[in-house]
Design an enzyme around this catalytic site. Structure first.
Site, PDB file in Angstrom:
ATOM      1  N   ASP A 343       0.862  -1.176   0.000  1.00  0.00           N
ATOM      2  CA  ASP A 343       0.000   0.000   0.000  1.00  0.00           C
ATOM      3  C   ASP A 343       0.908   1.239   0.000  1.00  0.00           C
ATOM      4  O   ASP A 343       2.142   1.134   0.096  1.00  0.00           O
ATOM      5  CB  ASP A 343      -0.958  -0.038   1.201  1.00  0.00           C
ATOM      6  CG  ASP A 343      -2.196   0.837   0.946  1.00  0.00           C
ATOM      7  OD1 ASP A 343      -2.159   1.684   0.026  1.00  0.00           O
ATOM      8  OD2 ASP A 343      -3.197   0.685   1.667  1.00  0.00           O
TER       9      ASP A 343
HETATM   10  C1  BGC Z   1      -4.993   3.271   0.262  1.00  0.00           C
HETATM   11  C2  BGC Z   1      -5.215   2.285  -0.850  1.00  0.00           C
HETATM   12  C3  BGC Z   1      -5.053   2.943  -2.188  1.00  0.00           C
HETATM   13  C4  BGC Z   1      -3.707   3.604  -2.254  1.00  0.00           C
HETATM   14  C5  BGC Z   1      -3.412   4.259  -3.597  1.00  0.00           C
HETATM   15  C6  BGC Z   1      -3.748   4.096   0.078  1.00  0.00           C
HETATM   16  O1  BGC Z   1      -3.701   5.147   0.973  1.00  0.00           O
HETATM   17  O2  BGC Z   1      -4.949   2.597   1.494  1.00  0.00           O
HETATM   18  O3  BGC Z   1      -6.483   1.708  -0.727  1.00  0.00           O
HETATM   19  O4  BGC Z   1      -5.230   2.015  -3.220  1.00  0.00           O
HETATM   20  O5  BGC Z   1      -3.638   4.581  -1.244  1.00  0.00           O
HETATM   21  O6  BGC Z   1      -4.130   5.403  -3.781  1.00  0.00           O
END
Ligand code: BGC
Length: 819
Positions: A343
């Site tokens: 993530d």
């Molecule tokens: C989130 C994810 C997301 C990623 C990219 C993160 O902060 O937890 O769900 O896909 O950002 O934007």
């Protein structure tokens, strides 16, 4: 790499030919070794004669087989041929790559400073040209993506195309309901279609990878991200996960309009302690396997190509560095073949988790099985050193690099890096009328009618409506959280939808009535990312006075209240899950008019609505229904669509009941039937144990009556399947759709079992006055669970089979199942 082709012994016997073929693709001149009956030869594959001989042998086989078998043989060979072509290609490419280029593929920066026309002078452009980037995310428009892809395929040494990811969570520009709302439709086909359309639009705009579906089970409405998932239930969650993956990836990833899906956040992210985002999780394996992991597994079984590691820890090891999770479970036990992405800065955050410095955590993530490092560049900056010091191996880097190249190959990017960059598609396929029509229909299906006393709904298309509330005429909040590609100006407001659907015979008066919250600083935090509500500077009293004046002129009041879009979503946890007091004050004032009052409730989470349930005659929960929600709300309010949504998560009486979920355990001291409190029983002094609205609950303008539950047998054996049926009668004068739900309780187990578990459901249209017999077939597959040794099996014994329109109001019969 060596590829073995061997004719299946059955086929071999039937046509009297024995074919074995070994293709060694590991070098520039692959070697073919084959054996057909009498001949046996080894030689380099460039000797075309070898391919020819194999071809002749295959043709002979085909001639001797019935057409059907030939077709199967042909397809199995061509599939093998295709993957062998891919392996040859990827192996060949990897041989040419330097270590830096391999590590570059593992790097996933966000789009950063990219602006059309200036891409080539940006920092990111330099990295791409140097082969230090494998993909980018959250860049919008074909024009920009094309410019960036051009750098990769024209300026980098090996011309490896980039992946372009985006959080396409519930639609692209045509926005569907938030995932919790989608799940409330219980309409698996519609959910799949929403993902299909999202993929169609995203791919038309240059995107080839979405970070969706999010399938984190959550039983905690304090957690803001409950809005992004499908609620509390593993079975419904698994159906949702499969539908989304199928919708995004289709049946052929190399098509121009299918994209990579990414199941997230692996794993247990929805079980954050206290409902506080990013917080610690800790749970037993038995609970994990039975209750939290099934939806991720369903996505893997459905062929999801990528998985995102979650921010939380599991057993004291952050998911991003958790080898048990990402390798033993995901790859070895479940057979996942794609790649894992961290993530956002998930790798770097392990420094704060306290398991090492950047070099250490990056090495741990790679060892655990992470292929792509989102944003943090820990891989890029530390892996070369870690390799030198023996903290990671070249094999580990190769393996992850390969998995990314394979994904690119499957998307067809090596054939045509601009496959997703067709400007003419972008012009016609995004936010099309056809897509919007689908979004309007599924939005209406997602709404849950929580209460409808005195049948205030549906509204008549005459008279005067007072439409009141901060969400009545606001475009920015309609699409809800995580709608990054949405263009707010394209959304239809409730006011616009109502006006269009009601026609000229209805007069609609409006007033703001209140702000989101009395506290302007809270409102600011809850309306980020341009999701403004344009706070009204007047006092609360002035707003209420104006609203009352408007309400007094109307025949019916429609109050559009609840949460703003960004009151749920990432980092939007709440300890108070009620409608903000300023809005409740407005509702109280509106009730004094004595006019019929409908609460159109916007929310991204289950709310505690005790007071509203007691006092407001009609409540329609519309979640955040997407770009077309304004129309869909009007469709349901005026009765063109009969509401059919059912709650995918329990609505508690108050926050103190949390975590609360229908499939809980019985305990040794359950409450006696019909009581809500007994001393020395498992209960509270102040509120009953049961929720305000149970899982699966939702009303309709029709009424349904359940009767005649029947089971095909009372004792079942091993592989027998039980047929259980029930009569459902629509006792009203309106056609309506009911979701008939099947639950099972395993009454005695080697480990304690939940009081009920959803095992099937059917959405059925039942005409006014009509009765339908609804049947379910249950096999022992539906009885299986993970026991204390994590063995997945069923146990003989007694089971309660329950059917009804929600998880509380059920008819039941007991059956025995013996081996
Ligand atoms: C989130 C994810 C997301 C990623 C990219 C993160 O902060 O937890 O769900 O896909 O950002 O934007």
């Amino acid at each position: 790499m060596k590829l073995r082709l061997k004719l299946h012994p059955d086929l071999s016997r039937r046509c009297g030919i024995n074919l074995r073929c070994l293709i060694d693709t590991g070098i520039d001149t692959p070697v073919v070794r084959y054996k057909t009956g009498t001949n046996s030869t080894i030689g380099p594959a460039e000797s075309q004669g070898h391919y020819f001989l194999i071809f002749i042998a295959l043709t002979n086989i085909m001639k001797r087989l019935p057409v059907f078998s030939s077709i199967i043989l042909f397809f199995s060979l061509s599939v093998q041929g295709q993957s062998s072509r891919m392996d040859v290609f990827v192996d060949g490419l990897m041989k040419k790559m330097t270590l830096e280029e391999k590590i570059g593929q593992l790097n996933l920066p966000s789009s950063g400073d990219i602006t059309t026309g200036q891409v080539s002078s940006s920092d990111i452009a330099k990295k791409i040209a140097d082969g230090k980037v494998g993909g980018l995310f959250n860049i919008k428009t074909v024009a920009k993506i094309k410019e960036v892809q051009k750098i990769a395929v024209e300026k980098s040494r090996l011309k490896i195309p980039l992946l372009f990811g985006m959080d396409v969570i519930h639609g692209y520009e045509t926005v569907f309901p938030i995932p919790l709302g989608l799940a409330a439709s219980w309409d698996v086909q519609a959910i799949e279609k929403s993902a299909r359309i999202a993929a169609q639009e995203a791919s038309a705009d240059g995107i080839n990878w979405t970070f969706s579906p999010m399938t984190d089970i959550s039983r905690d409405p304090r957690w803001g991200r409950i809005s992004e998932g499908s609620g509390e239930d593993p079975y419904l969650g698994s159906e949702f996960a499969k539908a989304m993956v199928k919708g995004y990836q289709g049946d052929d990833l190399s098509k121009y309009n299918t994209i990579l899906a990414c199941v997230k956040h692996f794993a247990l992210y929805g079980a954050a302690e206290g409902g506080r985002d990013y917080n610690t999780t800790d749970m037993s394996r038995v609970r994990m396997y039975n209750e939290y992991l099934p939806p991720y597994k369903a996505a893997v079984d459905a062929g999801v190509e990528t998985v995102m590691a979650s921010f939380n820890e599991i057993d004291g090891i952050p998911a991003t560095a958790n080898k048990w999770l990402l390798t033993d479970l995901l790859r070895k036990q479940w057979g996942f073949k794609g790649f894992v992405v961290s993530d956002y800065t998930g790798i770097n955050e392990m420094i704060e988790h306290g398991i090492g410095d950047l070099q250490a955590v990056s090495a741990k993530a790679l060892q655990a099985g992470v292929a792509m490092d989102m944003v943090g560049e820990g891989f890029l900056t530390t892996l070369p050193k870690s390799l030198k010091e023996g903290r990671v191996t070249l094999d580990q880097i190769d393996k992850e690099c390969r998995s990314i190249l394979v994904a690119k190959y499957k998307l067809g990017l090596f054939d045509d890096p601009y496959r997703y960059c067709d400007e003419s598609r972008a012009k016609t396929e995004i936010f099309s009328m056809a897509n919007r029509k689908e979004a309007r229909a599924i939005a209406a299906e997602s709404f849950v009618l929580l209460k409808n006393d005195k049948k205030i709904l549906p509204l008549k298309k005459t008279g005067t409506i007072a439409l009141i509330g901060p969400l009545a005429d606001n475009k920015e909040n309609m699409t809800g959280t995580w709608s990054v590609a949405a263009r707010p100006e394209q959304s239809t407001t409730v006011l616009a939808g109502l006006k269009e659907v009601a026609g000229n015979a209805v007069q609609i008066l409006t007033a703001r009535g209140s702000n989101l919250d009395a506290d302007s600083a809270f409102e600011e935090r809850a309306t980020m990312f341009g999701k403004t509500l344009r706070r009204d500077p007047r006092t609360a009293e002035a707003l209420i006075t104006e609203a009352l004046a408007v309400a007094n002129k109307a025949d019916v009041i429609v109050a559009t209240l609840g949460e703003s879009a960004e009151m749920t979503g990432e980092s939007s946890s709440r300890t108070n899950i009620e409608i903000p007091q300023a809005q409740k004050n407005l509702l109280k004032a509106l009730l004094t008019t004595g006019k019929p009052l409908v609460l159109v409730l916007f929310t991204g989470r289950p709310l505690a609505l005790n007071w509203e349930q007691e006092n407001i005659p009609s409540i329609l929960n519309v979640w955040f229904g997407g770009s077309e929600a304004g129309y869909a709300i009007a469709d349901v309010l005026f009765g063109a669509v009969n509401p059919s949504g059912k709650l995918p998560a329990t609505f508690p009486r108050n926050v103190g009941q949390v975590p609360i979920y229908y499939n809980h355990k019985n305990t040794g001291r359950p409450l006696e039937e019909g009581k809500w409190f007994s001393k020395f029983r498992s209960n509270y002094l102040d509120v009953p144990n049961d929720p305000l609205y149970p899982f699966g609950y939702g009303l309709s303008y029709s009424e349904f009556e359940y009767s005649d539950l029947a089971v095909s047998d009372s004792t079942m054996k091993g592989s027998d399947s039980l047929v259980v049926s029930v009569m459902v009668k629509n006792t009203s004068d309106r056609d309506g759709t009911e979701t008939v739900q099947l639950y099972i309780r395993d009454l005695v187990g080697s480990i304690t079992r939940p009081v009920s578990e959803l095992k099937g459901f059917q959405r059925v249209l039942i005409k006014a006055g009509e009765s339908k017999k609804i049947s379910f077939r249950i096999s022992t597959n539906g009885l299986k669970f993970y026991n204390k040794d994590l063995k997945y099996d069923w146990e003989p014994g007694e089971f309660r089979i329950m059917i009804g329109g929600n998880s509380r109001d059920l008819r039941s019969a007991n059956v025995r199942w013996i081996r």
